[in-house]
Write a protein that holds these residues in place. Structure first.
Motif, PDB file in Angstrom:
ATOM      1  N   UNK A 110       0.799  -1.220   0.000  1.00 49.53           N
ATOM      2  CA  UNK A 110       0.000   0.000   0.000  1.00 49.53           C
ATOM      3  C   UNK A 110       0.827   1.263   0.000  1.00 49.53           C
ATOM      4  N   UNK A 111       2.133   1.142  -0.197  1.00 46.78           N
ATOM      5  CA  UNK A 111       3.021   2.293  -0.179  1.00 46.78           C
ATOM      6  C   UNK A 111       3.202   2.880  -1.582  1.00 46.78           C
ATOM      7  N   UNK A 112       3.572   4.161  -1.614  1.00 47.84           N
ATOM      8  CA  UNK A 112       3.915   4.811  -2.883  1.00 47.84           C
ATOM      9  C   UNK A 112       5.282   4.298  -3.328  1.00 47.84           C
ATOM     10  N   UNK A 113       5.371   3.855  -4.560  1.00 48.06           N
ATOM     11  CA  UNK A 113       6.608   3.272  -5.082  1.00 48.06           C
ATOM     12  C   UNK A 113       6.902   3.831  -6.481  1.00 48.06           C
ATOM     13  N   UNK A 114       8.130   3.656  -6.972  1.00 44.37           N
ATOM     14  CA  UNK A 114       8.456   4.100  -8.330  1.00 44.37           C
ATOM     15  C   UNK A 114       7.627   3.349  -9.364  1.00 44.37           C
ATOM     16  N   UNK A 115       7.248   4.047 -10.396  1.00 43.27           N
ATOM     17  CA  UNK A 115       6.445   3.459 -11.463  1.00 43.27           C
ATOM     18  C   UNK A 115       7.331   2.652 -12.418  1.00 43.27           C
ATOM     19  N   UNK A 116       6.678   1.951 -13.323  1.00 41.50           N
ATOM     20  CA  UNK A 116       7.399   1.237 -14.373  1.00 41.50           C
ATOM     21  C   UNK A 116       8.231   2.208 -15.202  1.00 41.50           C
ATOM     22  N   UNK A 117       7.673   3.362 -15.483  1.00 43.16           N
ATOM     23  CA  UNK A 117       8.381   4.412 -16.235  1.00 43.16           C
ATOM     24  C   UNK A 117       9.651   4.822 -15.503  1.00 43.16           C
ATOM     25  N   UNK A 118       9.534   5.083 -14.207  1.00 43.29           N
ATOM     26  CA  UNK A 118      10.683   5.521 -13.418  1.00 43.29           C
ATOM     27  C   UNK A 118      11.777   4.460 -13.402  1.00 43.29           C
ATOM     28  N   UNK A 119      11.386   3.210 -13.260  1.00 46.43           N
ATOM     29  CA  UNK A 119      12.365   2.115 -13.233  1.00 46.43           C
ATOM     30  C   UNK A 119      13.065   1.966 -14.579  1.00 46.43           C
TER      31      UNK A 119
END
Length: 418
Positions: free
Chosen positions: A332-341
């Motif tokens: 449920x945490x905010x994480x880097x997106x696929x784009x960011x990765x």
């Protein structure tokens, strides 16, 4: 019957008609007394208890000793100041922004000026209240009638540089119910303010050259965005897109600005490739503003193209905030997106835009509208702005964040030594 709101609106409009532009601030001594104001503390107080809140609270009396490049001024400080005005830029500098923005458009006589859009003069200046200039607008003012909203369209390319410089900057807004040009000047969003565009005041507009001189005198870095033209190019049959892109760089070269201090931006990839090829010293820092992410298909294309863009010399991408963040289904945490990765894997730096553009996060509309759409479940109060900033800084690893109120980002940067 007394109508105080109407009286205030008409009084404000009348002042815009008569107010004379103040002299341009071509130079300004460096600002050393950096200040955050009350907003960052308000946001921290509004946060839920957490290690991040405790950390930010611990910095409440920490003085900012130098501007931070992590804090990028978006159009100046338009949460409260008219955008792309000297007053807004000085406010952003006082708030600790290390990078100041000028969105670049061109006038009828092909001079570069600072406006967010080539055709926004009807909402960001008093042009409609000056009959001889209003008559030159692409689409003259048409009053609201029979259920249809008032309309107008005024472009920098409609007028000369001297005519542009005679205008006053105001908050970006319009009143769709207006029946007169004066009434059309209103409509400022409730979460913004006309306090610094009050009756009798005049936001000072600027050329790109004047912007360079002012920002240089402040000792700060520059980011100039080449706005996509809204007129057919070549303009006047001979002014090409390449000439436009080159003119922006030439003005930095004429001012003898170190290219390493300049972040040239554009939404058009061809502009970026032009700079990389023809002005490599500037092209290395060029920022590709990536709006492909606005559609699912475009987002997927953007992710797949990271390696190819890097091979072509693109070193920095700047998408809207939502494209860089996601919510992990398990934690449920905010994480880097696929784009960011994908960008990180390709060795591409990231910059995010634009914090505090949407209005109060207590409204679902602001959370879902655009910038926070992928993390809407995690932003329910104003204090959650710092949860977003922290995720962008710590998890995504962005190099900077554009903000409509730079003090918010500057406070975070000062606390974490960015």
């Amino acid at each position: 019957m007394h109508l105080p709101h109407l009286t205030l609106t008409l009084g404000f409009a009348a002042a815009l008609v008569t107010a004379a532009p103040k002299p341009s601030h071509g130079s300004q001594q460096k600002i050393t007394n950096l200040q955050f104001g009350s907003r960052p503390y308000y946001l921290v107080d509004d946060m839920d208890a957490s290690p991040l809140k405790r950390k930010l609270e611990s910095c409440s009396e920490k003085r900012m000793k130098r501007p931070s490049d992590f804090s990028i001024s978006h159009r100046g400080a338009p949460l409260q100041f008219p955008e792309h005005t000297v007053q807004g830029w000085l406010a952003a500098a006082r708030q600790g922004a290390g990078v100041i923005e000028c969105d670049v458009a061109f006038t009828k006589d092909r001079q570069l000026v600072c406006r967010h859009s080539q055709c926004d003069l009807h909402t960001t200046t008093n042009i409609l209240t000056i009959p001889e200039l209003a008559a030159k607008c692409t689409t003259p003012f048409s009053p609201a009638k029979d259920g249809k909203s008032a309309t107008a369209k005024c472009c920098t390319s409609d007028i000369t540089l001297d005519e542009f410089k005679s205008l006053c900057g105001k908050m970006d807004a319009s009143d769709p119910t207006a029946t007169t040009p004066e009434e059309y000047q209103g409509g400022t969003a409730s979460y913004r303010t006309d306090l610094y565009a009050a009756p009798g005041e005049c936001g000072t507009l600027s050329t790109h050259k004047e912007f360079i001189k002012l920002t240089n005198s402040l000792g700060l870095k520059f980011t100039s965005e080449l706005k996509t033209p809204e007129v057919e190019m070549p303009f006047q049959g001979e002014y090409t897109q390449a000439m436009y892109a080159q003119q922006l760089i030439d003005e930095y070269k004429a001012a003898r600005i170190d290219p390493r201090r300049v972040l040239a931006q554009s939404f058009l990839p061809d502009d970026i490739f032009y700079w990389i090829k023809n002005e490599p010293a500037f092209g290395r820092q060029a920022v590709y503003l990536d709006e492909r992410v606005d559609t699912a298909e475009g987002y997927e294309e953007a992710v797949k193209s990271m390696s190819s863009l890097r091979k072509k010399g693109v070193r920095t991408l700047a998408p809207p905030i939502f494209a860089l963040l996601d919510i992990d289904e398990r934690s449920g945490k905010i994480v880097p997106s696929t784009y960011a990765k994908a960008a990180k894997k390709a060795g591409i730096d990231l910059i995010a835009w634009s914090l505090e553009r949407s209005g109060p996060l207590t409204t679902v509309k602001a959370r879902k509208e655009y910038y926070y759409s992928t993390v809407v479940e995690k932003v329910g109060s104003e204090g959650d702005v710092y949860e977003v900033v922290n995720a962008l800084a710590k998890d995504v690893g962005v190099k900077g964040i554009f903000s409509d109120w730079p003090a918010t980002v500057s406070y975070y940067a000062n606390c974490f030594g960015l």
